[in-house]
Design an enzyme around this catalytic site. Sequence first.
Site, PDB file in Angstrom:
ATOM      1  N   CYS A   1       0.782  -1.240   0.000  1.00 44.08           N
ATOM      2  CA  CYS A   1       0.000   0.000   0.000  1.00 44.08           C
ATOM      3  C   CYS A   1       0.816   1.294   0.000  1.00 44.08           C
ATOM      4  O   CYS A   1       0.708   2.100  -0.927  1.00 44.08           O
ATOM      5  CB  CYS A   1      -0.925   0.008   1.214  1.00 44.08           C
ATOM      6  SG  CYS A   1      -2.033  -1.404   1.323  1.00 44.08           S
TER       7      CYS A   1
ATOM      8  N   HIS B   1      -2.792   6.514   4.584  1.00 41.09           N
ATOM      9  CA  HIS B   1      -1.661   5.599   4.822  1.00 41.09           C
ATOM     10  C   HIS B   1      -0.325   6.144   4.312  1.00 41.09           C
ATOM     11  O   HIS B   1       0.544   5.385   3.891  1.00 41.09           O
ATOM     12  CB  HIS B   1      -1.940   4.222   4.197  1.00 41.09           C
ATOM     13  CG  HIS B   1      -1.229   3.109   4.913  1.00 41.09           C
ATOM     14  ND1 HIS B   1      -1.233   1.808   4.473  1.00 41.09           N
ATOM     15  CD2 HIS B   1      -0.489   3.100   6.070  1.00 41.09           C
ATOM     16  CE1 HIS B   1      -0.541   1.038   5.290  1.00 41.09           C
ATOM     17  NE2 HIS B   1      -0.077   1.805   6.268  1.00 41.09           N
TER      18      HIS B   1
END
Length: 589
Positions: free
Chosen positions: A85, A146
């Site tokens: 990610c 994130h």
Amino acid sequence: MLHPERSSLLCRAWLAVTISILGSRPSDARDVPASRPNILLLMADDLGIGDVGCYGNTTIRTPNIDRLAQDGVRLTQHLAAASVCTPSRAAFLTGRYPLRSGMVSSDGSRVLQWAAVPGGLPANETTFAKILKDRGYATGLIGKWHLGLNCESSTDHCHHPLRHGFDHFYGMPFSMMGDCALWDISEKRAGLERTLHVAVQIAAGAALTLAAGKRTGLLPVSWAPVICSVIASTLLFISSHVLGVLIVRADCFLMRNHGLTEQPMNFSRTTSLMLTEVSSFIQRNKQGPFLLFVSFLHVHTPLITTENFRGRSRHGLYGDNVEEMDWMVGRILGVLEREGLTNRTLMYFTSDHGGSLEAQLGPHQYGGWNGIYKGGKGMGGWEGGIRVPGIFRWPGVLPAGREVHEPTSLMDVFPTVVRLGGGETPQDRVIDGRDLLPLLLGTARHSDHEFLMHYCEKFLHAARWHQRDRGAIWKVHYQTPVFHPEGAAACYGRGVCPCSGSGVTRHDPPLLYDLARDPSEARALTPDTEPAFHRVLARVARAVERHRRTLGPGVPLQLDGPRNTWRPWLQPCCGGLPGCGCSREGGGQ
């Protein structure tokens, strides 16, 4: 009042002029005022390319994503710049390999591990949101971030989306994970609990040893170290039993701009909150132009799915979650249609990387399917970890139903939307992405990517060469993960495959595949089966060396050790530690 036929002719003439200008002047969007559309970017989390109907799935229902492909352009060789990610999303926003910004690790961390760490997307990196904001776009991010939050205090927000060009943020600063729902599939809780249990045993053993030695006179110590050992073992024991709850409160929370609105998250309403926020943003900014990045929490574990979709698919909870996300895409399309924005909006749909093969518990698979492609999430070189859906739709401008069978990258979104928004790509740094408009419009036959590099952490695992004159797409693997158990197709029992050390095999000579003939990477070529074997390896090696010379001096790795370690003073918290908790939707800014 215009006659309907004349009005129709004028509309078609405007579209023809727009396409002509876009195709003939690919390097200068400033001369194309009509090309400043609204831009709506949709990114799934951990979605496998084989999970979508328009990419070959016949059993999971994705009618809304499929409709985007029918009405737009589908990319069949669309590639993430990383197979996990944080680095993939950094590359997407900046148009640069994540190694250039330091958004990689070298110690196995792979992604940001906590919300309260000082690592994150550096302030000197330029996102497409920052450029479009300067060009007058309203910019918003809804969903997963994130990419870091704070540096020195819990409120400095040095890595926050609002510091990287977004006017508005609503969502998770961190990431959805199994630990958010205290799942058996655990990203970090289970490992930390094991460590704490060992520490409890050591502390308790020390306390007993010291106490026995003191009572028998064999150890000339005071009672102070005995008492300290008892206290330490007690605290460690308590910590091991409340760790899961602490992680939920530390990482699984929602923010609106700089304010916490829900800590921990109430998953029963998360989906409806996200959709409401998307609708509200579009309605507020419908006069345009706007850039909205919808970063879905679907389909990452723990696969939070509302009751309406549970049990509906043929693929268990994972399939239910994919079908719910597709429904969300349909709701977003409906907002555009109701507001009359469909023809004024460029839409894009993708995933940040491939599906997770290791997300498995007993006979149940909780990760995605990567179709015919080998490998999955966390595997830096194998195609299944990096080949993702890529769909663009702009009715009346992009040709409906077009397919592009050329190598493209998530990094290409950066120069593409910057050009459409009337901005200019930065000239003071290397931009690895390439403008996709000529390919999307059909005015170019080939991608501008002759070579693409595939990293796992900071380590180069593979490189790709598009030899256009031969129609070959060579893939050279320098190192590959060791699958576990032997004969498996993933690293079961490890969460994700490692990038270095004993967990990888280094190949000398490297493995060579031609993806044009063998997209599954099933049969490595040899000098006996491929006459150009040595010439191809030499050509790719020269390209890799040229690429390495562009990296310049090393930048601090944001995902390594100290920058990726939890720090209590960076922890966002409603109220005091450790019982952070609030539910104040519409709360502070």
